[in-house]
Scaffold this motif. Structure first.
Motif, PDB file in Angstrom:
ATOM      1  N   ASN A  13     110.807  47.703  79.664  1.00  0.00           N
ATOM      2  CA  ASN A  13     110.417  46.564  78.833  1.00  0.00           C
ATOM      3  C   ASN A  13     110.790  45.249  79.511  1.00  0.00           C
ATOM      4  O   ASN A  13     111.643  45.207  80.414  1.00  0.00           O
ATOM      5  N   PRO A  14     110.177  44.150  79.118  1.00  0.00           N
ATOM      6  CA  PRO A  14     110.423  42.855  79.759  1.00  0.00           C
ATOM      7  C   PRO A  14     111.874  42.390  79.687  1.00  0.00           C
ATOM      8  O   PRO A  14     112.359  41.722  80.602  1.00  0.00           O
ATOM      9  N   THR A  15     112.590  42.734  78.600  1.00  0.00           N
ATOM     10  CA  THR A  15     113.986  42.319  78.473  1.00  0.00           C
ATOM     11  C   THR A  15     114.829  42.907  79.593  1.00  0.00           C
ATOM     12  O   THR A  15     115.654  42.221  80.207  1.00  0.00           O
ATOM     13  N   ALA A  16     114.639  44.198  79.867  1.00  0.00           N
ATOM     14  CA  ALA A  16     115.399  44.858  80.931  1.00  0.00           C
ATOM     15  C   ALA A  16     115.129  44.211  82.277  1.00  0.00           C
ATOM     16  O   ALA A  16     116.048  43.998  83.081  1.00  0.00           O
ATOM     17  N   ILE A  17     113.877  43.886  82.538  1.00  0.00           N
ATOM     18  CA  ILE A  17     113.526  43.282  83.827  1.00  0.00           C
ATOM     19  C   ILE A  17     114.106  41.874  83.940  1.00  0.00           C
ATOM     20  O   ILE A  17     114.568  41.462  85.012  1.00  0.00           O
ATOM     21  N   ARG A  18     114.132  41.135  82.827  1.00  0.00           N
ATOM     22  CA  ARG A  18     114.741  39.799  82.849  1.00  0.00           C
ATOM     23  C   ARG A  18     116.230  39.880  83.148  1.00  0.00           C
ATOM     24  O   ARG A  18     116.770  39.058  83.889  1.00  0.00           O
ATOM     25  N   VAL A  19     116.906  40.876  82.563  1.00  0.00           N
ATOM     26  CA  VAL A  19     118.341  41.046  82.826  1.00  0.00           C
ATOM     27  C   VAL A  19     118.569  41.365  84.301  1.00  0.00           C
ATOM     28  O   VAL A  19     119.482  40.822  84.941  1.00  0.00           O
ATOM     29  N   LEU A  20     117.736  42.247  84.864  1.00  0.00           N
ATOM     30  CA  LEU A  20     117.841  42.564  86.286  1.00  0.00           C
ATOM     31  C   LEU A  20     117.589  41.312  87.126  1.00  0.00           C
ATOM     32  O   LEU A  20     118.311  41.051  88.095  1.00  0.00           O
ATOM     33  N   ALA A  21     116.581  40.523  86.762  1.00  0.00           N
ATOM     34  CA  ALA A  21     116.281  39.296  87.503  1.00  0.00           C
ATOM     35  C   ALA A  21     117.443  38.311  87.442  1.00  0.00           C
ATOM     36  O   ALA A  21     117.754  37.633  88.429  1.00  0.00           O
TER      37      ALA A  21
END
Length: 283
Positions: A13-21
């Motif tokens: 999901n986008p939230t997980a990718i934002r946290v990784l970013a």
């Protein structure tokens, strides 16, 4: 240059990718090892583009389980030499004129009945190369009772089995700064459990090369695991390696005396050099 290892518990999901970013932006690792991505190769390629890495190697998830990924920048020299659903093996150099070493991203079986299988896999990996070796990831295993807080004690046969495996592989635990309990369950309730499942292990030959290496855990709002960041460095620019030295005058400070007492009690049964190392880290 730093290496980040993280059991991210899904990048669906986008939230997980934002946290990784955000992790990438704040820590700037040149190499990333991710576990439990829950995504396939095509999805991981899209994530690589989003967070700005040059290369990615993916072991795809099986259904909604597992999944590993290695991401790295072109500024490092990295070759994938082997992989499975539980590890990715590489040859790595921080630059073209830097010494080459072996780096293995490792993810242990979460099922308790597969612990011996995991230990044998680690022994098998240890026998495959004589290069200076560092391995890090989520081992799903504990070395000592003080690696856990909450509920029942960890079974002694599991502690013994993992310690014997690490010794058989010629590995030494590389201690990291920051919060030590990298995994938590049931936060905020009475039955909360914390465990040190994520670790770094090295051979003596790796420590000799990277005698200035350091590592730390990082806070993360998404997964139930904390990321660990390893920075391999040498001490070529300094004449002497800094070692921990204890000064008896510190015992005049009540808080320091309390830390020393607690550290010495919780490491009962370990050899004296390991106990001193833990005590120094606590202080």
């Amino acid at each position: 240059m730093s290496i980040l290892a993280w059991n991210c518990r899904g990048l669906c999901n986008p939230t997980a990718i934002r946290v990784l970013a955000d992790l990438v932006c704040s820590k700037r690792p040149k190499v990333i090892f991710l576990m439990e991505t829950f995504v396939d190769r095509r999805k991981m390629e899209g994530i690589r583009v989003q967070i700005g890495y040059d290369n990615v190697f993916t072991v795809g998830a099986v259904g909604h389980r597992g999944g590993l990924a290695f991401l790295w920048m072109n500024t490092v020299v990295l070759e994938i030499t082997g992989y499975s659903t539980n590890h990715i093996d590489t040859k790595l150099a921080l630059d073209i004129d830097k010494p080459q070493f072996r780096f293995t991203g490792y993810y242990g079986f979460p099922e308790r009945h597969r612990r011996r299988e995991a230990w044998n896999m680690l022994r098998s990996l240890a026998a495959q190369s004589s290069l200076p070796w560092v391995t890090m990831g989520d081992y799903n295993d504990l070395l000592h009772q003080f690696d856990k807080r909450g509920r029942l004690p960890h079974p002694d046969w599991l502690l013994t089995g993992f310690r014997e495996t690490v010794e058989d592989c010629g590995l030494h635990e590389f201690l990291f700064e920051g919060h030590k309990f990298t995994w938590e369950h049931s936060r905020g309730i009475e039955n909360m459990v914390e465990e040190k499942l994520d670790r770094i292990f090295t051979t003596e030959s790796w420590l000799t090369i990277f005698d200035g290496a350091r590592a730390t855990s990082a806070l993360c709002p998404y997964s139930d695991h904390l990321p660990i960041i390893l920075t391999p460095e040498t001490l070529e620019r300094r004449s002497n390696r800094k070692r921990f030295c204890f000064d008896n005058v510190w015992l005049r400070e009540e808080k320091c005396r309390e830390i020393v007492t607690q550290s010495w009690e919780r490491t009962m049964g370990l050899d004296v050099f390991t106990r001193i190392e833990y005590c120094g880290n606590d202080i």
